[in-house]
Design a protein around this motif. Structure first.
Motif, PDB file in Angstrom:
ATOM      1  N   ASN A   1     -56.253 -25.700  -0.189  1.00  0.00           N
ATOM      2  CA  ASN A   1     -57.107 -24.614  -0.677  1.00  0.00           C
ATOM      3  C   ASN A   1     -56.647 -23.279  -0.091  1.00  0.00           C
ATOM      4  O   ASN A   1     -55.837 -23.222   0.836  1.00  0.00           O
ATOM      5  CB  ASN A   1     -58.581 -24.896  -0.370  1.00  0.00           C
ATOM      6  CG  ASN A   1     -58.858 -25.022   1.117  1.00  0.00           C
ATOM      7  OD1 ASN A   1     -58.535 -24.129   1.906  1.00  0.00           O
ATOM      8  ND2 ASN A   1     -59.447 -26.125   1.528  1.00  0.00           N
TER       9      ASN A   1
ATOM     10  N   GLU B   1     -58.196 -20.878   1.646  1.00  0.00           N
ATOM     11  CA  GLU B   1     -58.563 -20.566   3.026  1.00  0.00           C
ATOM     12  C   GLU B   1     -57.634 -21.245   4.030  1.00  0.00           C
ATOM     13  O   GLU B   1     -57.189 -20.626   4.997  1.00  0.00           O
ATOM     14  CB  GLU B   1     -60.012 -20.966   3.292  1.00  0.00           C
ATOM     15  CG  GLU B   1     -61.041 -20.186   2.494  1.00  0.00           C
ATOM     16  CD  GLU B   1     -61.386 -20.833   1.160  1.00  0.00           C
ATOM     17  OE1 GLU B   1     -62.488 -20.595   0.662  1.00  0.00           O
ATOM     18  OE2 GLU B   1     -60.534 -21.577   0.616  1.00  0.00           O
ATOM     19  N   LYS B   2     -57.328 -22.511   3.799  1.00  0.00           N
ATOM     20  CA  LYS B   2     -56.473 -23.251   4.741  1.00  0.00           C
ATOM     21  C   LYS B   2     -55.034 -22.737   4.678  1.00  0.00           C
ATOM     22  O   LYS B   2     -54.354 -22.644   5.705  1.00  0.00           O
ATOM     23  CB  LYS B   2     -56.506 -24.748   4.441  1.00  0.00           C
ATOM     24  CG  LYS B   2     -55.845 -25.603   5.521  1.00  0.00           C
ATOM     25  CD  LYS B   2     -56.064 -27.082   5.258  1.00  0.00           C
ATOM     26  CE  LYS B   2     -55.610 -27.938   6.449  1.00  0.00           C
ATOM     27  NZ  LYS B   2     -54.182 -27.715   6.791  1.00  0.00           N
TER      28      LYS B   2
ATOM     29  N   ARG C   1     -54.954 -19.641   6.755  1.00  0.00           N
ATOM     30  CA  ARG C   1     -55.175 -19.951   8.174  1.00  0.00           C
ATOM     31  C   ARG C   1     -53.936 -20.565   8.818  1.00  0.00           C
ATOM     32  O   ARG C   1     -53.620 -20.280   9.984  1.00  0.00           O
ATOM     33  CB  ARG C   1     -56.364 -20.899   8.316  1.00  0.00           C
ATOM     34  CG  ARG C   1     -56.743 -21.199   9.770  1.00  0.00           C
ATOM     35  CD  ARG C   1     -58.014 -22.010   9.851  1.00  0.00           C
ATOM     36  NE  ARG C   1     -57.866 -23.349   9.284  1.00  0.00           N
ATOM     37  CZ  ARG C   1     -58.486 -23.786   8.194  1.00  0.00           C
ATOM     38  NH1 ARG C   1     -59.301 -22.971   7.522  1.00  0.00           N
ATOM     39  NH2 ARG C   1     -58.302 -25.015   7.749  1.00  0.00           N
TER      40      ARG C   1
ATOM     41  N   LEU D   1     -62.221 -14.284  -0.205  1.00  0.00           N
ATOM     42  CA  LEU D   1     -62.527 -15.618   0.321  1.00  0.00           C
ATOM     43  C   LEU D   1     -62.285 -15.683   1.826  1.00  0.00           C
ATOM     44  O   LEU D   1     -62.836 -16.541   2.514  1.00  0.00           O
ATOM     45  CB  LEU D   1     -61.675 -16.678  -0.382  1.00  0.00           C
ATOM     46  CG  LEU D   1     -62.028 -16.996  -1.837  1.00  0.00           C
ATOM     47  CD1 LEU D   1     -60.965 -17.913  -2.432  1.00  0.00           C
ATOM     48  CD2 LEU D   1     -63.398 -17.668  -1.923  1.00  0.00           C
ATOM     49  N   ILE D   2     -61.447 -14.775   2.316  1.00  0.00           N
ATOM     50  CA  ILE D   2     -61.127 -14.717   3.741  1.00  0.00           C
ATOM     51  C   ILE D   2     -61.941 -13.566   4.331  1.00  0.00           C
ATOM     52  O   ILE D   2     -61.626 -12.390   4.092  1.00  0.00           O
ATOM     53  CB  ILE D   2     -59.622 -14.469   3.974  1.00  0.00           C
ATOM     54  CG1 ILE D   2     -58.768 -15.397   3.096  1.00  0.00           C
ATOM     55  CG2 ILE D   2     -59.288 -14.629   5.446  1.00  0.00           C
ATOM     56  CD1 ILE D   2     -59.003 -16.866   3.312  1.00  0.00           C
TER      57      ILE D   2
ATOM     58  N   TRP E   1     -59.048 -11.106   7.778  1.00  0.00           N
ATOM     59  CA  TRP E   1     -57.637 -11.492   7.763  1.00  0.00           C
ATOM     60  C   TRP E   1     -56.999 -11.366   9.144  1.00  0.00           C
ATOM     61  O   TRP E   1     -55.894 -11.863   9.367  1.00  0.00           O
ATOM     62  CB  TRP E   1     -56.891 -10.631   6.750  1.00  0.00           C
ATOM     63  CG  TRP E   1     -57.135 -11.063   5.336  1.00  0.00           C
ATOM     64  CD1 TRP E   1     -58.234 -10.787   4.578  1.00  0.00           C
ATOM     65  CD2 TRP E   1     -56.273 -11.865   4.529  1.00  0.00           C
ATOM     66  NE1 TRP E   1     -58.108 -11.364   3.335  1.00  0.00           N
ATOM     67  CE2 TRP E   1     -56.914 -12.027   3.275  1.00  0.00           C
ATOM     68  CE3 TRP E   1     -55.027 -12.446   4.723  1.00  0.00           C
ATOM     69  CZ2 TRP E   1     -56.344 -12.756   2.237  1.00  0.00           C
ATOM     70  CZ3 TRP E   1     -54.452 -13.176   3.694  1.00  0.00           C
ATOM     71  CH2 TRP E   1     -55.110 -13.331   2.458  1.00  0.00           C
TER      72      TRP E   1
END
Length: 208
Positions: free
Chosen positions: A51, A53-54, A57, A77-78, A81
């Motif tokens: 996804n 987000e991952k 990250r 969505l983040i 940052w």
């Protein structure tokens, strides 16, 4: 380097493949990793699909390669940052494909810098098509790729990555010049599609 590619369309896949060939680890981030659209990526032995987000990250640099209409929702969505480098590969093309949409006089990249809280935004990889990202070398020259950004380390990182995959990459200056880079992209699109040139041409830089 671990590179996140947000979006797995033609541009995202072309850049992702190029960076893998250059020796980088690529993580694709999409909204629905289980979609049948990405079966080939899931079955690939050297590609990670997850996804959004991952993907952000777990990587040092993120390339944004989604349609313009999805950009704001995607970067937001983040929540933070946290200084990560975000390379904007998009262009603010209107839904009716009639031209570019510069809201409040801002380039797409400048809008992204507002929406992506804490990101170090660089404009790059937006000025040509996916075919030239796969094959940036021509008989007499390399495809030109400008980069623009306000933060020097982030700008230099984008230029270095672009050169690693075969572009003649140079700095165009600060992020505000992104509007001109997006207009250059629209010229390429206009020639390729509306003037019938096709996609097998590129802009090059010559110096005396």
């Amino acid at each position: 380097m671990n590179i996140g590619v947000i979006g797995a369309g033609n541009v995202g896949r072309a850049l992702g493949n190029a960076f893998q060939v250059a020796g980088h680890r690529v993580v694709y981030g999409v909204r629905n990793p289980e979609s049948s659209r990405y079966q080939d990526l899931r079955e690939s032995g050297n590609t990670q699909l997850t996804n959004i987000e991952k993907a952000v990250r777990d990587t040092a640099v993120t390339l944004l390669a989604v349609p313009w209409q999805a950009v704001k929702e995607t970067v937001e969505l983040i929540p933070d940052w946290d200084g990560k480098i975000l390379i904007d590969c998009t262009n603010p093309i209107k839904l009716d494909f009639s031209g570019l949409d510069f809201e409040q006089g801002l380039s797409g990249a400048e809008q992204i810098a507002i929406w992506a809280n804490g990101a170090r935004v660089v404009k790059c990889f937006n000025q040509t098509g996916a075919d030239n990202m796969v094959h940036p070398h021509y008989e007499t020259s390399k495809t030109l790729m400008f980069a623009a950004g306000d933060e020097q380390e982030a700008l230099e990182t984008a230029i270095k990555l672009a050169r690693e995959i075969g572009f003649n990459a140079v700095s165009a200056g600060k992020l505000h010049i992104s509007r001109q880079l997006e207009e250059l992209a629209w010229l390429w699109i206009h020639l390729a599609i509306k003037e019938g040139w096709g996609t097998s041409f590129a802009f090059a830089l010559m110096k005396r």
